[in-house]
Structures are given as structure tokens and as C-alpha cells.
Write a protein that holds these residues in place. Structure first.
Motif, PDB file in Angstrom:
ATOM      1  N   VAL A  84     -70.229 -16.367 -79.260  1.00 49.39           N
ATOM      2  CA  VAL A  84     -71.030 -17.517 -78.831  1.00 49.39           C
ATOM      3  C   VAL A  84     -70.144 -18.745 -78.673  1.00 49.39           C
ATOM      4  N   ALA A  85     -69.275 -18.987 -79.668  1.00 52.26           N
ATOM      5  CA  ALA A  85     -68.408 -20.160 -79.620  1.00 52.26           C
ATOM      6  C   ALA A  85     -67.435 -20.090 -78.450  1.00 52.26           C
ATOM      7  N   ALA A  86     -66.852 -18.922 -78.221  1.00 50.78           N
ATOM      8  CA  ALA A  86     -65.913 -18.779 -77.113  1.00 50.78           C
ATOM      9  C   ALA A  86     -66.600 -19.015 -75.771  1.00 50.78           C
ATOM     10  N   THR A  87     -67.833 -18.536 -75.630  1.00 50.71           N
ATOM     11  CA  THR A  87     -68.593 -18.735 -74.391  1.00 50.71           C
ATOM     12  C   THR A  87     -68.896 -20.222 -74.173  1.00 50.71           C
ATOM     13  N   LEU A  88     -69.285 -20.897 -75.243  1.00 48.51           N
ATOM     14  CA  LEU A  88     -69.552 -22.332 -75.154  1.00 48.51           C
ATOM     15  C   LEU A  88     -68.298 -23.109 -74.793  1.00 48.51           C
ATOM     16  N   LEU A  89     -67.176 -22.700 -75.358  1.00 46.30           N
ATOM     17  CA  LEU A  89     -65.925 -23.401 -75.091  1.00 46.30           C
ATOM     18  C   LEU A  89     -65.501 -23.227 -73.636  1.00 46.30           C
ATOM     19  N   LEU A  90     -65.648 -22.019 -73.134  1.00 50.52           N
ATOM     20  CA  LEU A  90     -65.321 -21.767 -71.732  1.00 50.52           C
ATOM     21  C   LEU A  90     -66.204 -22.611 -70.811  1.00 50.52           C
ATOM     22  N   ALA A  91     -67.485 -22.714 -71.166  1.00 52.57           N
ATOM     23  CA  ALA A  91     -68.398 -23.523 -70.364  1.00 52.57           C
ATOM     24  C   ALA A  91     -68.012 -24.998 -70.417  1.00 52.57           C
ATOM     25  N   ALA A  92     -67.579 -25.480 -71.593  1.00 50.90           N
ATOM     26  CA  ALA A  92     -67.172 -26.879 -71.726  1.00 50.90           C
ATOM     27  C   ALA A  92     -65.946 -27.161 -70.867  1.00 50.90           C
ATOM     28  N   VAL A  93     -65.003 -26.237 -70.868  1.00 52.48           N
ATOM     29  CA  VAL A  93     -63.802 -26.410 -70.053  1.00 52.48           C
ATOM     30  C   VAL A  93     -64.156 -26.431 -68.575  1.00 52.48           C
ATOM     31  N   ARG A 103     -56.352 -22.077 -72.101  1.00 51.47           N
ATOM     32  CA  ARG A 103     -55.508 -22.278 -73.270  1.00 51.47           C
ATOM     33  C   ARG A 103     -56.240 -23.178 -74.260  1.00 51.47           C
ATOM     34  N   VAL A 104     -56.290 -22.754 -75.523  1.00 56.29           N
ATOM     35  CA  VAL A 104     -57.058 -23.475 -76.528  1.00 56.29           C
ATOM     36  C   VAL A 104     -56.171 -23.770 -77.731  1.00 56.29           C
ATOM     37  N   LEU A 105     -56.292 -24.984 -78.246  1.00 58.56           N
ATOM     38  CA  LEU A 105     -55.602 -25.372 -79.473  1.00 58.56           C
ATOM     39  C   LEU A 105     -56.643 -25.478 -80.583  1.00 58.56           C
ATOM     40  N   LEU A 106     -56.457 -24.713 -81.656  1.00 54.93           N
ATOM     41  CA  LEU A 106     -57.336 -24.769 -82.823  1.00 54.93           C
ATOM     42  C   LEU A 106     -56.601 -25.484 -83.942  1.00 54.93           C
ATOM     43  N   MET A 107     -57.238 -26.485 -84.541  1.00 52.19           N
ATOM     44  CA  MET A 107     -56.621 -27.250 -85.614  1.00 52.19           C
ATOM     45  C   MET A 107     -57.482 -27.238 -86.859  1.00 52.19           C
ATOM     46  N   ASP A 119     -56.447 -26.563 -72.561  1.00 53.91           N
ATOM     47  CA  ASP A 119     -57.673 -26.997 -71.888  1.00 53.91           C
ATOM     48  C   ASP A 119     -58.723 -27.542 -72.846  1.00 53.91           C
ATOM     49  N   ALA A 120     -58.549 -27.330 -74.163  1.00 53.64           N
ATOM     50  CA  ALA A 120     -59.537 -27.802 -75.131  1.00 53.64           C
ATOM     51  C   ALA A 120     -58.922 -27.797 -76.514  1.00 53.64           C
ATOM     52  N   VAL A 121     -59.493 -28.634 -77.387  1.00 56.67           N
ATOM     53  CA  VAL A 121     -59.104 -28.693 -78.791  1.00 56.67           C
ATOM     54  C   VAL A 121     -60.350 -28.481 -79.641  1.00 56.67           C
ATOM     55  N   VAL A 122     -60.268 -27.553 -80.595  1.00 60.15           N
ATOM     56  CA  VAL A 122     -61.326 -27.327 -81.579  1.00 60.15           C
ATOM     57  C   VAL A 122     -60.747 -27.658 -82.939  1.00 60.15           C
TER      58      VAL A 122
END
Length: 415
Positions: free
Chosen positions: A397-406, A2-6, A99-102
Motif C-alpha cells: 500500500v505504501a509503495a503504491t501511494l509513494l509511486l502515485a505521489a511521485v 528512486r527513493v530515499l528512506l531516512m 524522486d521522494a523522501v520518506v
């Protein structure tokens, strides 16, 4: 996941986030977006829920630019405090179970979003959509209103240090007061705090490269492009089919102090080149100046489809419009108004894919001269060549990086 984009800003700040939201959802993630209430229809169009933040942006920006409405009575520090608090409240409510905030947009909004990530103990990423937003020895910062940078200083590192001091002076007290109210410690450097240790740059590496060596560890993902499969309106199709490719003119989310005068100048300039005109109304409320059949006015439209069928694109130089035109192979005339737009104008000129207009107020003569460059065969050939280099995988690319960060991984920086 689950991702929150602001984001808190204009269409150019929201549209890339929509692109990332669509990609994340396609990969099976749940996405929520916090943004100004102006963009409910845009988010609804892709089926992503909007959690509104603060005041609508359009009336505030339009009133400030045109002088038709004053800015809110409270001072900048008070507005910053209100925005940080409003962002925190909106993001905190929407981020439950995330799970993350962008984040991106105005600095106080970014501070509010990072505070939520701190409280929840989840990854936070700041994203910029143009290189000159981020500290670098290769370019100076933008000056803040009322706090000009000293013209005698030419060392970019010194200028960025001064910029950090200005950001602290403008927003530090408000942000730290809010942080204290929610039980978080103060921050010494607001800009560094909002950008975090490894910000992302969502810009095409050929169109807007991040230059090394640099003091900041930046991950360039490529531009975040939202796939747009909408057909062009029937009226637009009919106009396109009725003659030679027209010149598109539109200034996106930029209001104009004299929209009638600007419309007359640009239409007469395009006609002086023997071309038809497709006018986008936008936040400038541009309109037609007569009832001749060589002009047509449009509202919201699929630019990805449209720009492949025009002779040139005259625009304000927002990151999204510049990238869309470059990807379509359309020559450009950039009439920069503010913020990142002078940067994109310089890149269009440097790449030979169009012309940078000198200043924000086009006249018939000045725009006609710029169009001569943009409409030259060699410019079209160069724009076609550059179009083949524009990457379209930025959101992946961004989605892959975000998944890796989580997942607490350390992925390699994309090539």
C-alpha cells in the motif's frame, strides 16, 4: 523511481523501513536508506545500502538507561542542531537523483530530511508507527523530558497545543538556525512542519487503529512487515523440539538497569507456570541464571517463524514485536518501558490477546500473575482469532501511494 528512506532511532524505527525498502526494490525502484550506523548489518542482510547518520544509538541509549555512561556534554538544543545538520548532510548526499523522501525517527532528524526534500523539490512523507505519536483528540501526547504536561488539563487538543509549544522550545531555534544556514526560511511550528500535511501511519488498522473524527489527515497503510525467510538456528530448533512450547522473553532494543535481576524475575515467573523459557539477549543483555535444561538463550532470530511455536511472548511492547506476535497468534505479556510501549500494552489488553504488565520493572510475582492471563486457553483462542485479521499488505500500500505521489496523482485512501 528512486527513493530515499531516512530514520534515526532504535531497531523499531529501522526494521519497518527495511520492509518498505524490500517492497520498493521488488517493484523495480532503487532504494537508499539513511539510518544510524548500528544497523549496517541489518541493511546488508537485505542488500540495501546504508548511508550512516550521526552517532551509534545503542551505546547512547544503554548508557543513559543504565547510568554506565553519561549523555554527551552538550545540551539538548546543541544535540538537536547537530542531528539536524548531520541528517541533512547524509540525506543530501544520498538523495541525488531521488524522486521522494520518506522519513521517521527523532524530530530534528525529520527536519533535516524535509529540508533536503524542499531543496530538491521532491515529495516528502513522514511516517509514524503508532497512532499516539500523531496529534488527535482521542489521545494525549507523550511528555517531553523536563517538560511535563499539566495534570489538571484533560482536553487532548489543548495538550497537543502545549506539546507543539514544547517541541518549538526544545528544537525550534536549532532547526531554524540550520535552515537559515542552507538558505531556507524559518518554520513557526516544528511539529507540524516535520509531520507535513498528510502523514502516514504504518500500523495495523485492527491492532492500532486511527480514530475518527480527527483534526489531522492521516493515511493508515497497515504495518510495514519485512518478509523473513531465515531458518531458525539448529540449537533453537532442537530446544523447541525437546519439549512443550516455551515462553519467549525479550525486550528488543530496551536496555535494563538491572538486567541480571530482570532475567531472574522473568525466568522464575515462567517456571512458576510450569513452562520452559526461551530468553532473547537483546540490548538488555539478558542471560540465563543457571544451567538447567528448561532454558535456552538466543540472539538475533527470525521472530516471525519463532513466535508461531511458543506458548506466549513476554516483551517490551515495541510496535514491531507486538505486531509480529499478534500476527503469529501468540498470547502476549507487555512490560512497557517508554514511548509507544504503554499504548501497545493497552491495545493487547483491550483486544484480549494478552496482559499489560503494570510498570516497567517486572518481579517474579507480578509477571507470574500476568502470565496466568496470557497462558489461559481463552487468551490463546482470542489471539488466534485476531491473528486472522492482521493485514500483511502495508508495504505494498505504501509503495503504491509513494509511486502515485511521485507521479503527481491523488490516490484514494486505502480501506
Amino acid at each position: 523511481m528512486r527513493v530515499l528512506l531516512m530514520t534515526y532511532g532504535s531497531r523499531g524505527d529501522v526494521e519497518p523501513m527495511v520492509g518498505l525498502a524490500v517492497q520498493l526494490r521488488a517493484l523495480g525502484s532503487e532504494v537508499r536508506v539513511c539510518a544510524p550506523p548500528d544497523f549496517a548489518e541489518l541493511l546488508d542482510g537485505v542488500g540495501v545500502p546504508l548511508v550512516p547518520i550521526g552517532r551509534p544509538v545503542r551505546p547512547t541509549v544503554k548508557g543513559a538507561v543504565t547510568g554506565t555512561a553519561p549523555l554527551p556534554a552538550e545540551g539538548l538544543s546543541q544535540r538537536a542542531a547537530a542531528l539536524a545538520a548531520a541528517t541533512y548532510d547524509a540525506v543530501a548526499a544520498a538523495a541525488e537523483g531521488c524522486d521522494a523522501v520518506v522519513a521517521t525517527g527523532l524530530i530534528p532528524a525529520g527536519a533535516g530530511a524535509r529540508a533536503v526534500a524542499e531543496k530538491l523539490g521532491i515529495p516528502y512523507v513522514w511516517v509514524a508507527f503508532f497512532p499516539s505519536y500523531l496529534p488527535s483528540p482521542h489521545h494525549p501526547p507523550q511528555a517531553w523530558p523536563g517538560r511535563p504536561l499539566p495534570p489538571e488539563v484533560t482536553d487532548n487538543r489543548v495538550l497537543w497545543n502545549l506539546n507543539s509549544e514544547n517541541v518549538n522550545g526544545l528544537f525550534g531555534e536549532a532547526i531554524n538556525t540550520h535552515r537559515a544556514s542552507i538558505g531556507l526560511p524559518p518554520v513557526d511550528n516544528v511539529l507540524d512542519h516535520v509531520l507535513a500535511d498528510r502523514p502516514w501511519l504504518a500500523a495495523d488498522p485492527n491492532l492500532g487503529p486511527w480514530l475518527e473524527p480527527a483534526d489531522l489527515d492521516v493515511v493508515q497503510t497497515g504495518a510495514w512487515i519485512r518478509p523473513d525467510e531465515r531458518p531458525l538456528p539448529a540449537g533453537v530448533e532442537a530446544f523447541l523440539d525437546a519439549g512443550a512450547p516455551p515462553v519467549y522473553v525479550g525486550f528488543g532494543s530496551m536496555p535494563m538497569r538491572d538486567s541480571d535481576g530482570v532475567a531472574r524475575a522473568v525466568i522464575e515467573a515462567v517456571r512458576a507456570q510450569g513452562r520452559r523459557v526461551l530468553v532473547s539477549r537483546g540490548w538488555a543483555d539478558l542471560g540465563l541464571i543457571d544451567d538447567q535444561d528448561d532454558c535456552f538463550a538466543v540472539g538475533e532470530v527470525n521472530q516471525q517463524a519463532l513466535f508461531r511455536r511458543v506458548a506466549a511472548v513476554v516483551h517490551h511492547g515495541g510496535a514491531g514485536t507486538t505486531t509480529t506476535a499478534a500476527r503469529a497468534g501468540a498470547p502476549q505479556v507487555v512490560v512497557p518501558q517508554m514511548a509507544d510501549q504503554p499504548y501497545w500494552a493497552s491495545r493487547v489488553a483491550a483486544l484480549g490477546i494478552g496482559a499489560a504488565h503494570d510498570g516497567p520493572a517486572p518481579t517474579t510475582g507480578s509477571l507470574s500473575a500476568a502470565l496466568e492471563t496470557a497462558l489461559a486457553p481463552e487468551t490463546r483462542a482470542r489471539a488466534t482469532a485476531v491473528a486472522a485479521t492482521i493485514r500483511t499488505d502495508g508495504t505494498r500500500v505504501a509503495a503504491t501511494l509513494l509511486l502515485a505521489a511521485v507521479n503527481r496523482e491523488s490516490p484514494p485512501v486505502p480501506a
